[in-house]
Design an enzyme around this catalytic site. Sequence first.
Site, PDB file in Angstrom:
ATOM      1  N   TYR A 144       0.822  -1.220   0.000  1.00 23.82           N
ATOM      2  CA  TYR A 144       0.000   0.000   0.000  1.00 23.82           C
ATOM      3  C   TYR A 144       0.858   1.272   0.000  1.00 23.82           C
ATOM      4  O   TYR A 144       0.405   2.332  -0.407  1.00 23.82           O
ATOM      5  CB  TYR A 144      -0.958   0.021   1.201  1.00 23.82           C
ATOM      6  N   LYS A 194       2.826 -15.561   1.361  1.00 23.15           N
ATOM      7  CA  LYS A 194       2.672 -16.163   0.033  1.00 23.15           C
ATOM      8  C   LYS A 194       4.099 -16.485  -0.407  1.00 23.15           C
ATOM      9  O   LYS A 194       4.576 -16.032  -1.464  1.00 23.15           O
ATOM     10  CB  LYS A 194       1.963 -15.140  -0.894  1.00 23.15           C
ATOM     11  N   ASP A 226      -3.888 -17.914   0.579  1.00 22.22           N
ATOM     12  CA  ASP A 226      -5.063 -18.509  -0.070  1.00 22.22           C
ATOM     13  C   ASP A 226      -5.650 -19.616   0.795  1.00 22.22           C
ATOM     14  O   ASP A 226      -6.867 -19.737   0.934  1.00 22.22           O
ATOM     15  CB  ASP A 226      -4.719 -19.001  -1.490  1.00 22.22           C
ATOM     16  N   ASP A 250      -5.635  -6.717   5.517  1.00 15.81           N
ATOM     17  CA  ASP A 250      -6.825  -5.945   5.132  1.00 15.81           C
ATOM     18  C   ASP A 250      -7.937  -6.911   4.710  1.00 15.81           C
ATOM     19  O   ASP A 250      -9.086  -6.835   5.172  1.00 15.81           O
ATOM     20  CB  ASP A 250      -6.417  -5.038   3.947  1.00 15.81           C
ATOM     21  N   ASP A 254     -11.320  -8.502   7.206  1.00 19.08           N
ATOM     22  CA  ASP A 254     -12.720  -8.296   6.809  1.00 19.08           C
ATOM     23  C   ASP A 254     -13.444  -9.627   6.703  1.00 19.08           C
ATOM     24  O   ASP A 254     -14.623  -9.739   7.062  1.00 19.08           O
ATOM     25  CB  ASP A 254     -12.801  -7.564   5.457  1.00 19.08           C
TER      26      ASP A 254
END
Length: 364
Positions: A144, A194, A226, A250, A254
């Site tokens: 980000y 990852k 994943d 992030d 959620d």
Amino acid sequence: MKKIIAVLPGDGIGPEVMAEALKVLDRIQEKYAAAFEYEHALAGGAAWDKHGEHLPQETLDICRRSDAILFGSVGGAVRDQHQAKWARAEVNSLLGLRKTFGLYANLRPAKLYPALASASPLRADTAKKGFDILVVRELTGGIYFGEPKGRRGEAESESAFDTMIYSRAEIKRIAHIAFQAARTRRKKVTSIDKANVLTTMVFWREVVEEVAKEYPDVTCEPMYVDNAAQQLTLRPSQFDVMLCGNMFGDILSDEAAAITGSLGMLPSASLTENGFGMFEPGGGSAPDIAGKGIANPIAQIMSAAMMLKYSFGMNDAYDAVARSVETVLDAGYRTADIRQMGCKTVGTEEMGSRIADRIISQTG
Ligand code: NAD
């Protein structure tokens, strides 16, 4: 012990749910002989009306001279985002505060209370087992914020790019937060990466494993992002602390929030290196229900509880608030966002008062 708290209710349901959190904090003062001084300040659209900006200097000054920031939520209806008052209200206020104070560690608990199992979108047998997860998300680095980012070229050759970058120091400091939090919980950290594809994530895994050696009492396991996304819906009870970089945190926080059944239940904390923090509900300003007195105040109340624990070291007071919330839910009281058979629907004020009253009446 006197603590100064910057209170920024913001917009929409912010002031409604903030009033209930302060009600609970008042009872905590009585029970634990603490002294809180509330310094009210404007943020978001409320600040725009008075100062023509979303995060005025006056608000920053109040935050700077406080021991913690208790934030409500900011923003207006999605259809009104073209108005200067609402466009970027969230970005300017929240990112402005994160940046100004270096709030790099985001803690988002997602707990499925047994009483709310039937409100969760999870399969009934999975929900029945409940879960209590703490997502620890790195908040000021990663893709980000990594440079360079931008666009180049034109037509079919036009491309866009971001940079995922983490330094050893950035990974170490967030990993320490996760391991320290795990020590106060069920002593397990699942580090999300990852590493099968991204070099940054190979490095992330290496550094987390180095930090893990300093916490031999805490189990540490890596998990690909994943797989983590699937495991959250298949077997969420396996997780205690999930340690994530900015982007994966992030998304997964959620997802963890969604499986608890309501956005109105989820608090969060964003901390600096010295324990200064900003505490806020996971949801937004909910303009669709603002002013109706029906918003769920639990996320705001639990955000205040997190402030007691993480900024003021008042662990017993945190437990007292958490117990009160659970007792009121067990007694069958719900706000309108959680509809369950056989439960009594109450408004924001009644929910807040019931939780506050339990603080005094509970033993221990
Ligand atoms: P939202 O979180 O405000 O609302 C989404 C849905 O959840 C709505 O139906 C709302 O009624 C419900 N909801 C949220 N909190 C609730 C609560 N405590 N009790 C009961 N129901 C609740 O998201 P949105 O509608 O996408 O965004 C509205 C505004 O909020 C936008 O301007 C957005 O930018 C802003 N926003 C602010 C923050 C923040 O201040 N931290 C976070 C997210 C969104």
